[in-house]
Design a protein around this motif. Structure first.
Motif, PDB file in Angstrom:
ATOM      1  N   ASP A 115       0.832  -1.198   0.000  1.00 51.49           N
ATOM      2  CA  ASP A 115       0.000   0.000   0.000  1.00 51.49           C
ATOM      3  C   ASP A 115       0.873   1.256   0.000  1.00 51.49           C
ATOM      4  OD1 ASP A 115      -2.621   1.259   0.091  1.00 51.49           O
ATOM      5  OD2 ASP A 115      -2.022   1.916   2.100  1.00 51.49           O
ATOM      6  N   ARG A 116       1.964   1.240   0.785  1.00 51.43           N
ATOM      7  CA  ARG A 116       2.865   2.398   0.788  1.00 51.43           C
ATOM      8  C   ARG A 116       3.478   2.597  -0.595  1.00 51.43           C
ATOM      9  NH1 ARG A 116       4.050   0.210   5.843  1.00 51.43           N
ATOM     10  NH2 ARG A 116       5.887  -0.858   5.043  1.00 51.43           N
ATOM     11  N   ALA A 117       3.841   1.499  -1.267  1.00 52.44           N
ATOM     12  CA  ALA A 117       4.408   1.594  -2.615  1.00 52.44           C
ATOM     13  C   ALA A 117       3.382   2.178  -3.587  1.00 52.44           C
ATOM     14  CB  ALA A 117       4.881   0.223  -3.091  1.00 52.44           C
ATOM     15  N   LYS A 118       2.129   1.724  -3.485  1.00 51.57           N
ATOM     16  CA  LYS A 118       1.069   2.251  -4.347  1.00 51.57           C
ATOM     17  C   LYS A 118       0.865   3.738  -4.098  1.00 51.57           C
ATOM     18  CE  LYS A 118      -1.612  -2.010  -4.729  1.00 51.57           C
ATOM     19  NZ  LYS A 118      -2.867  -2.680  -4.315  1.00 51.57           N
ATOM     20  N   LYS A 122       1.167   6.766  -6.748  1.00 55.84           N
ATOM     21  CA  LYS A 122       0.052   7.704  -6.933  1.00 55.84           C
ATOM     22  C   LYS A 122       0.517   9.145  -6.736  1.00 55.84           C
ATOM     23  CE  LYS A 122      -4.564   8.854  -5.231  1.00 55.84           C
ATOM     24  NZ  LYS A 122      -5.597   8.545  -4.239  1.00 55.84           N
ATOM     25  N   ALA A 123       1.329   9.385  -5.704  1.00 57.15           N
ATOM     26  CA  ALA A 123       1.821  10.737  -5.438  1.00 57.15           C
ATOM     27  C   ALA A 123       2.691  11.220  -6.604  1.00 57.15           C
ATOM     28  CB  ALA A 123       2.603  10.778  -4.128  1.00 57.15           C
ATOM     29  N   ALA A 124       3.515  10.334  -7.147  1.00 57.76           N
ATOM     30  CA  ALA A 124       4.357  10.716  -8.287  1.00 57.76           C
ATOM     31  C   ALA A 124       3.494  11.016  -9.507  1.00 57.76           C
ATOM     32  CB  ALA A 124       5.352   9.597  -8.602  1.00 57.76           C
ATOM     33  N   TRP A 125       2.450  10.212  -9.730  1.00 57.90           N
ATOM     34  CA  TRP A 125       1.540  10.426 -10.856  1.00 57.90           C
ATOM     35  C   TRP A 125       0.819  11.771 -10.723  1.00 57.90           C
ATOM     36  CZ3 TRP A 125       0.235   9.600 -15.615  1.00 57.90           C
ATOM     37  CH2 TRP A 125      -1.045   9.875 -16.049  1.00 57.90           C
ATOM     38  N   LEU A 126       0.330  12.075  -9.510  1.00 61.07           N
ATOM     39  CA  LEU A 126      -0.376  13.337  -9.298  1.00 61.07           C
ATOM     40  C   LEU A 126       0.549  14.535  -9.497  1.00 61.07           C
ATOM     41  CD1 LEU A 126      -2.645  12.376  -6.265  1.00 61.07           C
ATOM     42  CD2 LEU A 126      -3.336  12.711  -8.661  1.00 61.07           C
ATOM     43  N   ALA A 127       1.802  14.405  -9.075  1.00 59.49           N
ATOM     44  CA  ALA A 127       2.771  15.489  -9.275  1.00 59.49           C
ATOM     45  C   ALA A 127       3.051  15.682 -10.758  1.00 59.49           C
ATOM     46  CB  ALA A 127       4.064  15.181  -8.524  1.00 59.49           C
ATOM     47  N   LEU A 128       3.143  14.570 -11.480  1.00 66.13           N
ATOM     48  CA  LEU A 128       3.361  14.640 -12.925  1.00 66.13           C
ATOM     49  C   LEU A 128       2.171  15.308 -13.621  1.00 66.13           C
ATOM     50  CD1 LEU A 128       5.346  13.773 -15.182  1.00 66.13           C
ATOM     51  CD2 LEU A 128       4.043  11.645 -15.347  1.00 66.13           C
TER      52      LEU A 128
END
Length: 161
Positions: A115-118, A122-128
């Motif tokens: 879950d932490r990896a997901k 997700k955080a990297a995707w949202l920043a992108l």
């Protein structure tokens, strides 16, 4: 500045060797009785110490599993293989020791790690997406090239796709 001690004992939730089935329940106690009488608890502690067992962490009013301080109702648990005993609060007793196994706890830890990896992905995707709004729009499109072309200010920018 407050220094936080890093726990290395086997009773902590993150310990790979933590096994809820390895503990035996001695009894349950009120650590702050109205009468102030700790006679029965103290008697049991003397018996355990006479058997060569020691209190892990040397803290009576804290949960030996999660570390919650100032617990009132606690179970006294013994782990014979390491010759230690701990006090466990009612929440940990019900949620982590009742019906759990070493394998089920390993699965809980693995699920939490996944879950932490997901969440990192997700955080990297949202920043992108914040940095490139056209990409966010494209993620909803059936045809990503059409979406990029319509989002680009100059459609020739999409030629490299």
């Amino acid at each position: 500045m407050v220094a936080t001690a890093i726990r290395t004992d086997i009773h902590r939730p993150s310990a790979p060797e933590f096994d809820p089935e390895a503990y035996r329940l001695v009894d349950v106690y009120d650590l702050h009785p109205q009468s102030g009488d700790h006679r029965f608890l103290n008697e049991e502690l003397r018996k355990l110490e006479a058997q060569g067992l020691t209190l892990s962490g040397n803290v009576r009013a804290a949960c030996g599993h999660c570390g919650q301080t100032n617990i009132r109702y606690a179970a006294l648990l013994v782990r014979d293989d390491v010759r230690e005993f701990i006090f466990v609060g009612q929440d940990c007793l019900a949620g982590r020791f009742a019906g759990q196994t070493k394998a089920s706890f390993a699965k809980l830890r693995k699920d939490a790690e996944l879950d932490r990896a997901k969440q990192r992905v997700k955080a990297a995707w949202l920043a992108l997406c914040d940095a490139h709004p056209g990409l966010a729009y494209a993620s909803y499109a059936g045809d990503i090239i059409d979406a990029y072309v319509s989002a680009a200010s100059d459609p020739r920018d999409a030629a490299h796709l």
